[in-house]
Scaffold this motif. Structure first.
Motif, PDB file in Angstrom:
ATOM      1  N   ASP A  81     -27.862  96.978  86.824  1.00  0.00           N
ATOM      2  CA  ASP A  81     -26.928  97.843  86.114  1.00  0.00           C
ATOM      3  C   ASP A  81     -25.610  97.998  86.875  1.00  0.00           C
ATOM      4  OD1 ASP A  81     -25.968  99.563  84.170  1.00  0.00           O
ATOM      5  OD2 ASP A  81     -27.688 100.886  84.217  1.00  0.00           O
ATOM      6  N   GLY A  82     -25.478  97.283  87.996  1.00  0.00           N
ATOM      7  CA  GLY A  82     -24.227  97.286  88.744  1.00  0.00           C
ATOM      8  C   GLY A  82     -24.101  98.371  89.795  1.00  0.00           C
ATOM      9  N   PHE A  83     -25.221  99.015  90.161  1.00  0.00           N
ATOM     10  CA  PHE A  83     -25.186 100.077  91.158  1.00  0.00           C
ATOM     11  C   PHE A  83     -25.740  99.600  92.488  1.00  0.00           C
ATOM     12  CE2 PHE A  83     -25.219 102.161  87.048  1.00  0.00           C
ATOM     13  CZ  PHE A  83     -24.133 103.009  87.185  1.00  0.00           C
ATOM     14  N   ARG A  84     -25.341 100.279  93.566  1.00  0.00           N
ATOM     15  CA  ARG A  84     -25.800  99.911  94.910  1.00  0.00           C
ATOM     16  C   ARG A  84     -27.298 100.118  95.065  1.00  0.00           C
ATOM     17  NH1 ARG A  84     -21.361 103.115  96.195  1.00  0.00           N
ATOM     18  NH2 ARG A  84     -22.805 104.797  96.647  1.00  0.00           N
ATOM     19  N   ASP A  85     -27.789 101.238  94.520  1.00  0.00           N
ATOM     20  CA  ASP A  85     -29.199 101.572  94.697  1.00  0.00           C
ATOM     21  C   ASP A  85     -29.651 102.534  93.605  1.00  0.00           C
ATOM     22  OD1 ASP A  85     -28.209 104.114  95.469  1.00  0.00           O
ATOM     23  OD2 ASP A  85     -28.305 103.593  97.587  1.00  0.00           O
ATOM     24  N   LEU A  86     -30.920 102.858  93.646  1.00  0.00           N
ATOM     25  CA  LEU A  86     -31.518 103.724  92.634  1.00  0.00           C
ATOM     26  C   LEU A  86     -30.918 105.132  92.655  1.00  0.00           C
ATOM     27  CD1 LEU A  86     -33.616 103.966  90.391  1.00  0.00           C
ATOM     28  CD2 LEU A  86     -35.330 104.466  92.156  1.00  0.00           C
ATOM     29  N   ALA A  87     -30.615 105.636  93.829  1.00  0.00           N
ATOM     30  CA  ALA A  87     -30.034 106.985  93.929  1.00  0.00           C
ATOM     31  C   ALA A  87     -28.690 107.040  93.196  1.00  0.00           C
ATOM     32  CB  ALA A  87     -29.862 107.381  95.388  1.00  0.00           C
ATOM     33  N   GLU A  88     -27.881 106.001  93.337  1.00  0.00           N
ATOM     34  CA  GLU A  88     -26.587 105.978  92.654  1.00  0.00           C
ATOM     35  C   GLU A  88     -26.782 105.914  91.129  1.00  0.00           C
ATOM     36  OE1 GLU A  88     -22.277 103.719  92.864  1.00  0.00           O
ATOM     37  OE2 GLU A  88     -24.057 102.573  93.432  1.00  0.00           O
TER      38      GLU A  88
END
Length: 115
Positions: A81-88
């Motif tokens: 989805d284009g995010f660094r990690d799950l938290a983001e």
């Protein structure tokens, strides 16, 4: 013949709206999924709409829609989805959907730009 002509509906009959911050990542094909909550999406042609001063619409194809619980999202879901990690990803989803709960069902929408 390109692969979009083999679909039942050759023109987009559905629209996915995106925050304008995602335009470059979608154009670069770095963002190939979007997570949606209470926003029904089906496979097939789609118009990917970015709400800038001048609206930008890109032709696309939804290739797969996968349902899972918000709590079941994974690190690989976040990266696709284009995010660094799950938290983001969790932070962004809570921004877009302030009332989302861990037990809510979300849809992971896989898409690509139409060729």
């Amino acid at each position: 013949m390109d692969d979009t002509t083999s679909l039942q509906h050759p023109t987009a009959t559905q629209t996915l709206h995106f925050h304008p911050a995602y335009l470059d990542a979608v154009r670069a094909e770095e963002k190939t999924t979007t997570v949606r909550f209470r926003d029904p999406v089906e496979t097939g042609p789609v118009s990917l709409v970015f709400e800038l001063d001048d609206e930008v619409a890109l032709p696309g194809v939804v290739t797969q829609v996968t349902a899972k619980r918000f709590a079941q999202l994974s690190e690989s879901d976040a990266r696709a989805d284009g995010f660094r990690d799950l938290a983001e990803l969790h932070d962004r989803l809570r921004f877009h959907y302030p009332h989302i709960r861990l037990t809510d069902t979300i849809a992971i929408v896989h898409f690509r730009l139409a060729k």
